[in-house]
Scaffold this active site. Structure first.
Site, PDB file in Angstrom:
ATOM      1  CB  CYS A   1      -5.255  15.416  48.275  1.00  0.00           C
ATOM      2  SG  CYS A   1      -5.466  15.796  46.521  1.00  0.00           S
TER       3      CYS A   1
ATOM      4  NE  ARG B   1     -15.488  36.970  41.083  1.00  0.00           N
ATOM      5  CZ  ARG B   1     -15.562  37.069  42.410  1.00  0.00           C
ATOM      6  NH1 ARG B   1     -14.916  38.036  43.021  1.00  0.00           N
ATOM      7  NH2 ARG B   1     -16.238  36.198  43.124  1.00  0.00           N
TER       8      ARG B   1
ATOM      9  CB  CYS C   1      -9.688  15.233  47.554  1.00  0.00           C
ATOM     10  SG  CYS C   1      -8.881  16.831  47.856  1.00  0.00           S
TER      11      CYS C   1
ATOM     12  CG  HIS D   1       8.740  33.622  39.879  1.00  0.00           C
ATOM     13  ND1 HIS D   1       8.865  34.846  39.266  1.00  0.00           N
ATOM     14  CD2 HIS D   1       9.550  33.673  40.974  1.00  0.00           C
ATOM     15  CE1 HIS D   1       9.672  35.606  39.972  1.00  0.00           C
ATOM     16  NE2 HIS D   1      10.109  34.919  41.002  1.00  0.00           N
TER      17      HIS D   1
ATOM     18  CB  CYS E   1      -5.290  19.427  45.471  1.00  0.00           C
ATOM     19  SG  CYS E   1      -6.528  19.252  46.791  1.00  0.00           S
TER      20      CYS E   1
HETATM   21  N1  APR Z   1      11.270  43.774  24.848  1.00  0.00           N
HETATM   22  C1  APR Z   1      12.166  43.809  25.873  1.00  0.00           C
HETATM   23  N2  APR Z   1      11.871  44.244  27.127  1.00  0.00           N
HETATM   24  C2  APR Z   1      10.597  44.664  27.336  1.00  0.00           C
HETATM   25  C3  APR Z   1       9.607  44.667  26.319  1.00  0.00           C
HETATM   26  C4  APR Z   1       9.987  44.198  25.039  1.00  0.00           C
HETATM   27  N3  APR Z   1       9.118  44.167  24.008  1.00  0.00           N
HETATM   28  N4  APR Z   1       8.445  45.161  26.859  1.00  0.00           N
HETATM   29  C5  APR Z   1       8.705  45.434  28.153  1.00  0.00           C
HETATM   30  N5  APR Z   1       9.992  45.154  28.444  1.00  0.00           N
HETATM   31  C6  APR Z   1      10.680  45.285  29.733  1.00  0.00           C
HETATM   32  C7  APR Z   1      10.233  46.453  30.593  1.00  0.00           C
HETATM   33  O1  APR Z   1      11.000  47.619  30.304  1.00  0.00           O
HETATM   34  C8  APR Z   1      10.556  45.925  32.012  1.00  0.00           C
HETATM   35  O2  APR Z   1      11.894  46.204  32.377  1.00  0.00           O
HETATM   36  O3  APR Z   1      10.343  44.125  30.478  1.00  0.00           O
HETATM   37  C9  APR Z   1      10.392  44.408  31.873  1.00  0.00           C
HETATM   38  C10 APR Z   1       9.127  43.886  32.526  1.00  0.00           C
HETATM   39  O4  APR Z   1       9.278  44.098  33.912  1.00  0.00           O
HETATM   40  P1  APR Z   1       8.263  43.420  34.937  1.00  0.00           P
HETATM   41  O5  APR Z   1       6.881  43.580  34.441  1.00  0.00           O
HETATM   42  O6  APR Z   1       8.628  43.913  36.297  1.00  0.00           O
HETATM   43  O7  APR Z   1       8.586  41.865  34.808  1.00  0.00           O
HETATM   44  P2  APR Z   1       9.639  41.024  35.593  1.00  0.00           P
HETATM   45  O8  APR Z   1      10.928  41.764  35.777  1.00  0.00           O
HETATM   46  O9  APR Z   1       9.713  39.715  34.924  1.00  0.00           O
HETATM   47  O10 APR Z   1       8.914  40.836  37.025  1.00  0.00           O
HETATM   48  C11 APR Z   1       9.458  39.872  37.911  1.00  0.00           C
HETATM   49  O11 APR Z   1       7.498  40.204  39.304  1.00  0.00           O
HETATM   50  O12 APR Z   1       5.206  40.320  39.728  1.00  0.00           O
HETATM   51  C12 APR Z   1       6.325  39.495  39.729  1.00  0.00           C
HETATM   52  O13 APR Z   1       6.223  37.162  39.565  1.00  0.00           O
HETATM   53  C13 APR Z   1       6.149  38.332  38.800  1.00  0.00           C
HETATM   54  O14 APR Z   1       7.875  37.137  37.565  1.00  0.00           O
HETATM   55  C14 APR Z   1       7.354  38.431  37.852  1.00  0.00           C
HETATM   56  C15 APR Z   1       8.333  39.248  38.679  1.00  0.00           C
END
Ligand code: APR
Length: 253
Positions: free
Chosen positions: A128, A62, A148, A117, A125
């Site tokens: 299967c 959800r 399945c 990621h 699935c």
């Molecule tokens: N331009 C550049 N940077 C930006 C912008 C923008 N417009 N907006 C936000 N940011 C920066 C933020 O300052 C922050 O450092 O992008 C980053 C986003 O950080 P996260 O949300 O932590 O994303 P990420 O680092 O990709 O997270 C890694 O965490 O939850 C898991 O699997 C998920 O792939 C993800 C992983």
């Protein structure tokens, strides 16, 4: 250090690699996970824990549907995604490692993309092992099921799951061979993805970082920190490299 210095580094790079996080897709309307507008401020990351998914697939789905499927279809690449595709087409960026599952790099035209990621594009699935395009699956009944009868899970990496072996191998190989590493929009908080830029630095790469805020890398491994929005700084970088006209004109208001 400035955009001009970063542009010179990229122009003269032997092997430049890009590494992106959720921040590069924020200007496409996809919220980041952390920070002021971070998804984890309003949603429980447990929905992406593999143990929770197995135990409570309907509850997990959800939230997953709301986070990743209800609006993903309406998100489109922005100029930061498109700029990386231009740099690849010009032979400057050799490969792109992304932590994102939104497929926007491929939609922007990037070809050599390692999805560390996984991706939201397909569902897997659990019974299967069949993979189905998410677009062909009716998500009005949760959890969605395979023909399945098995439960379908998004084909991206949940917390507690291992990284796809090929994406991991190819990404760390990039970290070993890159002499310039372009980091865009990541906090650098999630293992093991966050180790890739560290390995590139250890191997002698020059790190260019673009972020609206300092990250775990800023002031530590980043040689150039360009503070600002990914679209604005990537447009400026292309401008310094004489490639600004390769981006499509902005949409009419
Ligand atoms: N331009 C550049 N940077 C930006 C912008 C923008 N417009 N907006 C936000 N940011 C920066 C933020 O300052 C922050 O450092 O992008 C980053 C986003 O950080 P996260 O949300 O932590 O994303 P990420 O680092 O990709 O997270 C890694 O965490 O939850 C898991 O699997 C998920 O792939 C993800 C992983």
């Amino acid at each position: 250090m400035s955009v001009a210095a970063a542009a010179r580094l990229l122009r003269n790079a032997r092997h430049a690699t890009a590494f992106t996080g959720a921040g590069i897709s924020v200007e496409s309307g996809i919220p980041p996970f952390r920070g002021v507008d971070g998804l984890w401020n309003n949603y429980d990351p447990r929905c992406l824990d593999i143990g929770y998914f197995h135990a409570h697939p309907e509850d997990a789905w959800r939230v997953i549907k709301e986070l990743f499927y209800d609006f993903f279809g309406s998100a489109h690449p922005n100029d930061a995604h498109r700029s990386l595709a231009v740099l690849e087409q010009d032979g400057i960026v050799k490969a792109l490692i992304t932590q994102n599952i939104d497929n926007l790099h491929q939609e922007a035209g990037s070809r050599t993309v390692f999805e560390f990621h996984g991706s939201s594009r397909q569902l897997l699935c659990l019974a299967c092992g069949a993979r189905r395009s998410a677009q062909t699956i009716d998500l009005s009944t949760l959890p969605p099921r395979c023909g399945c009868g098995g439960i379908l899970k998004p084909d991206f990496v949940f917390f507690g799951e291992s990284i796809p072996e090929e994406a991991s191998r190819l990404s760390f190989a990039e970290a070993e061979r890159a002499d310039v590493f372009l980091l865009i929009g990541t906090t650098g908080e999630v293992m093991p993805a966050c180790l890739i830029p560290e390995e590139a630095k250890r191997r002698g790469a020059t790190i260019i970082e673009i972020n609206t805020e300092p990250s775990n890398y800023t002031g530590r491994i980043s040689d150039i920190f360009l503070r600002g929005k990914a679209t604005e700084l990537m447009r400026a970088l292309l401008g310094e490299m004489g490639l600004r006209d390769r981006l499509p004109p902005p949409p009419l208001p």
